[in-house]
Design a protein around this motif. Structure first.
Motif, mmCIF file in Angstrom:
data_model
loop_
_atom_site.group_PDB
_atom_site.id
_atom_site.type_symbol
_atom_site.label_atom_id
_atom_site.label_comp_id
_atom_site.label_asym_id
_atom_site.label_seq_id
_atom_site.Cartn_x
_atom_site.Cartn_y
_atom_site.Cartn_z
ATOM 1 N N MET A 282 0.831 -1.202 0.000
ATOM 2 C CA MET A 282 0.000 0.000 0.000
ATOM 3 C C MET A 282 0.868 1.255 0.000
ATOM 4 O O MET A 282 0.546 2.254 -0.654
ATOM 5 C CB MET A 282 -0.952 -0.011 1.205
ATOM 6 C CG MET A 282 -2.045 -1.053 1.088
ATOM 7 S SD MET A 282 -3.328 -0.900 2.354
ATOM 8 C CE MET A 282 -2.386 -1.279 3.838
ATOM 9 N N TYR A 283 1.982 1.209 0.727
ATOM 10 C CA TYR A 283 2.900 2.356 0.752
ATOM 11 C C TYR A 283 3.495 2.587 -0.639
ATOM 12 O O TYR A 283 3.642 3.723 -1.087
ATOM 13 C CB TYR A 283 4.004 2.106 1.770
ATOM 14 C CG TYR A 283 4.973 3.256 1.939
ATOM 15 C CD1 TYR A 283 4.576 4.436 2.551
ATOM 16 C CD2 TYR A 283 6.287 3.155 1.489
ATOM 17 C CE1 TYR A 283 5.467 5.489 2.717
ATOM 18 C CE2 TYR A 283 7.181 4.205 1.650
ATOM 19 C CZ TYR A 283 6.765 5.362 2.265
ATOM 20 O OH TYR A 283 7.645 6.403 2.417
ATOM 21 N N LYS A 284 3.810 1.500 -1.336
ATOM 22 C CA LYS A 284 4.329 1.607 -2.698
ATOM 23 C C LYS A 284 3.274 2.215 -3.625
ATOM 24 O O LYS A 284 3.591 3.025 -4.499
ATOM 25 C CB LYS A 284 4.759 0.235 -3.214
ATOM 26 C CG LYS A 284 5.394 0.267 -4.597
ATOM 27 C CD LYS A 284 5.846 -1.107 -5.025
ATOM 28 C CE LYS A 284 6.528 -1.050 -6.391
ATOM 29 N NZ LYS A 284 5.620 -0.585 -7.446
ATOM 30 N N PHE A 285 2.010 1.834 -3.433
ATOM 31 C CA PHE A 285 0.938 2.436 -4.231
ATOM 32 C C PHE A 285 0.883 3.947 -4.020
ATOM 33 O O PHE A 285 0.701 4.710 -4.967
ATOM 34 C CB PHE A 285 -0.413 1.819 -3.861
ATOM 35 C CG PHE A 285 -0.584 0.400 -4.330
ATOM 36 C CD1 PHE A 285 0.155 -0.082 -5.392
ATOM 37 C CD2 PHE A 285 -1.472 -0.446 -3.704
ATOM 38 C CE1 PHE A 285 0.008 -1.380 -5.832
ATOM 39 C CE2 PHE A 285 -1.632 -1.746 -4.138
ATOM 40 C CZ PHE A 285 -0.898 -2.219 -5.209
ATOM 41 N N ILE A 286 1.033 4.371 -2.769
ATOM 42 C CA ILE A 286 1.004 5.812 -2.467
ATOM 43 C C ILE A 286 2.144 6.525 -3.192
ATOM 44 O O ILE A 286 1.958 7.591 -3.795
ATOM 45 C CB ILE A 286 1.108 6.048 -0.947
ATOM 46 C CG1 ILE A 286 -0.129 5.491 -0.227
ATOM 47 C CG2 ILE A 286 1.275 7.533 -0.639
ATOM 48 C CD1 ILE A 286 -1.420 6.201 -0.541
ATOM 49 N N LEU A 287 3.331 5.928 -3.163
ATOM 50 C CA LEU A 287 4.481 6.542 -3.837
ATOM 51 C C LEU A 287 4.282 6.604 -5.347
ATOM 52 O O LEU A 287 4.787 7.515 -6.011
ATOM 53 C CB LEU A 287 5.758 5.761 -3.521
ATOM 54 C CG LEU A 287 6.237 5.778 -2.066
ATOM 55 C CD1 LEU A 287 7.509 4.974 -1.928
ATOM 56 C CD2 LEU A 287 6.458 7.206 -1.569
ATOM 57 N N ASP A 288 3.548 5.632 -5.888
ATOM 58 C CA ASP A 288 3.285 5.598 -7.325
ATOM 59 C C ASP A 288 2.102 6.462 -7.727
ATOM 60 O O ASP A 288 1.695 6.467 -8.890
ATOM 61 C CB ASP A 288 3.034 4.153 -7.788
ATOM 62 C CG ASP A 288 4.302 3.319 -7.768
ATOM 63 O OD1 ASP A 288 5.391 3.919 -7.752
ATOM 64 O OD2 ASP A 288 4.206 2.081 -7.756
ATOM 65 N N GLY A 289 1.526 7.192 -6.764
ATOM 66 C CA GLY A 289 0.402 8.068 -7.080
ATOM 67 C C GLY A 289 -0.937 7.365 -7.118
ATOM 68 O O GLY A 289 -1.922 7.932 -7.604
ATOM 69 N N LYS A 290 -1.000 6.133 -6.614
ATOM 70 C CA LYS A 290 -2.260 5.406 -6.610
ATOM 71 C C LYS A 290 -2.957 5.567 -5.263
ATOM 72 O O LYS A 290 -2.373 6.021 -4.283
ATOM 73 C CB LYS A 290 -2.014 3.918 -6.873
ATOM 74 C CG LYS A 290 -1.318 3.622 -8.190
ATOM 75 C CD LYS A 290 -1.075 2.127 -8.333
ATOM 76 C CE LYS A 290 -0.299 1.796 -9.593
ATOM 77 N NZ LYS A 290 -0.013 0.345 -9.711
ATOM 78 N N ARG A 291 -4.219 5.164 -5.215
ATOM 79 C CA ARG A 291 -4.961 5.184 -3.962
ATOM 80 C C ARG A 291 -4.689 3.900 -3.184
ATOM 81 O O ARG A 291 -4.536 2.825 -3.772
ATOM 82 C CB ARG A 291 -6.459 5.310 -4.229
ATOM 83 C CG ARG A 291 -6.856 6.634 -4.856
ATOM 84 C CD ARG A 291 -8.362 6.731 -4.987
ATOM 85 N NE ARG A 291 -8.776 8.004 -5.573
ATOM 86 C CZ ARG A 291 -10.039 8.348 -5.764
ATOM 87 N NH1 ARG A 291 -11.011 7.515 -5.462
ATOM 88 N NH2 ARG A 291 -10.334 9.524 -6.289
ATOM 89 N N ALA A 292 -4.644 4.016 -1.875
ATOM 90 C CA ALA A 292 -4.420 2.846 -1.033
ATOM 91 C C ALA A 292 -5.044 3.118 0.333
ATOM 92 O O ALA A 292 -4.991 4.246 0.828
ATOM 93 C CB ALA A 292 -2.930 2.552 -0.896
ATOM 94 N N PRO A 293 -5.633 2.100 0.960
ATOM 95 C CA PRO A 293 -6.295 2.287 2.263
ATOM 96 C C PRO A 293 -5.320 2.315 3.427
ATOM 97 O O PRO A 293 -5.392 1.509 4.355
ATOM 98 C CB PRO A 293 -7.230 1.075 2.340
ATOM 99 C CG PRO A 293 -6.545 0.015 1.551
ATOM 100 C CD PRO A 293 -5.851 0.731 0.426
ATOM 101 N N ILE A 294 -4.363 3.218 3.370
ATOM 102 C CA ILE A 294 -3.438 3.427 4.485
ATOM 103 C C ILE A 294 -3.312 4.921 4.700
ATOM 104 O O ILE A 294 -3.186 5.688 3.750
ATOM 105 C CB ILE A 294 -2.065 2.776 4.208
ATOM 106 C CG1 ILE A 294 -1.164 2.884 5.445
ATOM 107 C CG2 ILE A 294 -1.400 3.380 2.983
ATOM 108 C CD1 ILE A 294 0.125 2.092 5.334
ATOM 109 N N THR A 295 -3.390 5.355 5.954
ATOM 110 C CA THR A 295 -3.400 6.785 6.261
ATOM 111 C C THR A 295 -1.996 7.275 6.601
ATOM 112 O O THR A 295 -1.081 6.480 6.884
ATOM 113 C CB THR A 295 -4.329 7.068 7.446
ATOM 114 O OG1 THR A 295 -3.797 6.444 8.636
ATOM 115 C CG2 THR A 295 -5.728 6.508 7.182
ATOM 116 N N GLU A 296 -1.845 8.594 6.607
ATOM 117 C CA GLU A 296 -0.554 9.187 6.974
ATOM 118 C C GLU A 296 -0.202 8.878 8.429
ATOM 119 O O GLU A 296 0.964 8.652 8.754
ATOM 120 C CB GLU A 296 -0.609 10.702 6.751
ATOM 121 C CG GLU A 296 -0.732 11.106 5.289
ATOM 122 C CD GLU A 296 -0.740 12.607 5.113
ATOM 123 O OE1 GLU A 296 -0.566 13.307 6.130
ATOM 124 O OE2 GLU A 296 -0.904 13.076 3.968
#
Length: 357
Positions: A282-296
């Motif tokens: 999920m963290y990798k998705f965030i870095l790739d600009g995708k949505r992921a169910p993980i908060t800051e």
């Protein structure tokens, strides 16, 4: 002898009343003239104030434009994304990014020529979504808001799939209800897994609508679902373990083994190993600009216990994570800049000394 003519007023009292009325009329006329003069003065003042306000707005707009252009000269991640967004706008004619996924027929995304272009699309789409969230929370800087408005960002894009797909799912749900007698499609329903996912998505969007969050289900779609007896309280057969409980398990693992990096094939607790791997994905998705169910907040909690996001290869946990690499690169750039400045100062002093000699 002829009788004397009667005066126009029956008595002295009536005469005094008439004189008083004339005075009041004259006073009223004078007040009306003063009021008319005051209205004219206020109208002139209002017109002057409008001119001043227009000038102030123009000056503020000019200052905002100058400030925005000056802001873009700085080398920051936000500016890099914005410049890419402008390039995309100039190339495609818009800054509209549609949803990406198996259930979304994104013609523009599918027509991109290569993986590099698709990656750019994903990054810009994710970044623009984060700007919309910042604007909704009131954390977007005014100059940033001005810049995004300047390229024509739509702050209220359509939520979810188009009406054709939504109604197609609704018809499949009606068929399920006709056969089974309810709308509670179980999780992982083998005959139609997508319908099971869609049903739970409607529940989540319904709760968002009640809480004032987005994406939210519209009133018309809520009515259509309620007409077929949709159950808004549907839950899965097995409740998932809360994130905080899994985090506590990782903390206990760290106390026992000295680090929080659970191996992805840890036999003692395969469920926890899978959970840790999922956090990294999920963290990798965030870095790739995708949505992921993980908060800051969740990312910060994992960072606080020394969690490593890059898990792969020999001695992977000894490698610095992305944020550490970025800091190291910034420090190296700063050191190089200071060395360049020192070298320039040395040459300047050397030249001065040479000229003095």
């Amino acid at each position: 002898e002829k009788a004397p003519t009667r005066p126009p007023y029956a008595s002295l009292r009536e005469m005094k009343k008439a004189e008083a009325a004339k005075k009041r009329i004259a006073q009223a006329e004078r007040k009306a003239e003063k009021a008319a003069a005051e209205v004219a003065r206020l109208e002139k003042l209002l017109e002057s104030s409008r001119d001043v306000a227009d000038g102030a707005r123009g000056a503020a707009q000019k200052a905002m434009e100058d400030g925005a252009d000056h802001l873009l000269l700085e080398q920051t991640p936000w500016n890099d994304y914005y410049r890419k967004l402008v390039e995309y706008r100039d190339r495609e004619g818009n800054v509209e990014f549609k949803r990406i996924g198996d259930n979304c027929n994104n013609v523009a995304y599918n027509a991109l020529p290569n993986e590099e272009a698709r990656k750019e699309y994903r990054h810009l789409s994710g970044w623009l979504g984060r700007q919309r969230t910042a604007r909704r929370k009131g954390t977007l800087e005014p100059i940033q808001l001005f810049l995004l408005n300047r390229v024509g960002v739509n702050w209220t894009p359509p939520q979810g799939p188009g009406p054709e797909k939504w109604f197609a799912h609704l018809e499949r749900l009606k068929e399920y209800r006709r056969i089974n007698g309810d709308t509670n499609v179980p999780r992982g329903y083998l005959p139609d897994k997508k319908l099971a996912v869609w049903v739970r998505t409607q529940v989540a969007h319904y709760r968002n609508a009640n809480a004032g969050r987005k994406p939210a289900l519209s009133a018309d779609r809520i009515r259509l679902l309620e007409e077929i007896g949709f159950d808004w309280g549907i839950t899965s057969d097995v409740k998932p373990t809360p994130w905080e409980d899994r985090f506590e398990e990782v903390c206990r693992y760290k106390e026992k083994y000295g680090h929080p990096n659970v191996p992805w094939k840890w036999e003692e607790n395969r469920t926890l190993a899978y959970w840790v791997t999922r956090q990294r994905n999920m963290y990798k998705f965030i870095l790739d600009g995708k949505r992921a169910p993980i908060t800051e907040d969740q990312i910060e909690k994992l960072n606080s216990i020394g969690f490593q996001w890059n898990a792969g290869g020999k001695r992977a946990y000894d490698r610095p994570n992305l944020e550490q690499r970025q800091r190291q690169e910034q420090e190296m750039q700063q050191e190089q800049h200071e060395e360049d400045v020192a070298e320039d100062d040395f040459h300047e002093l050397e030249q001065v000394a040479y000229e003095t000699i």
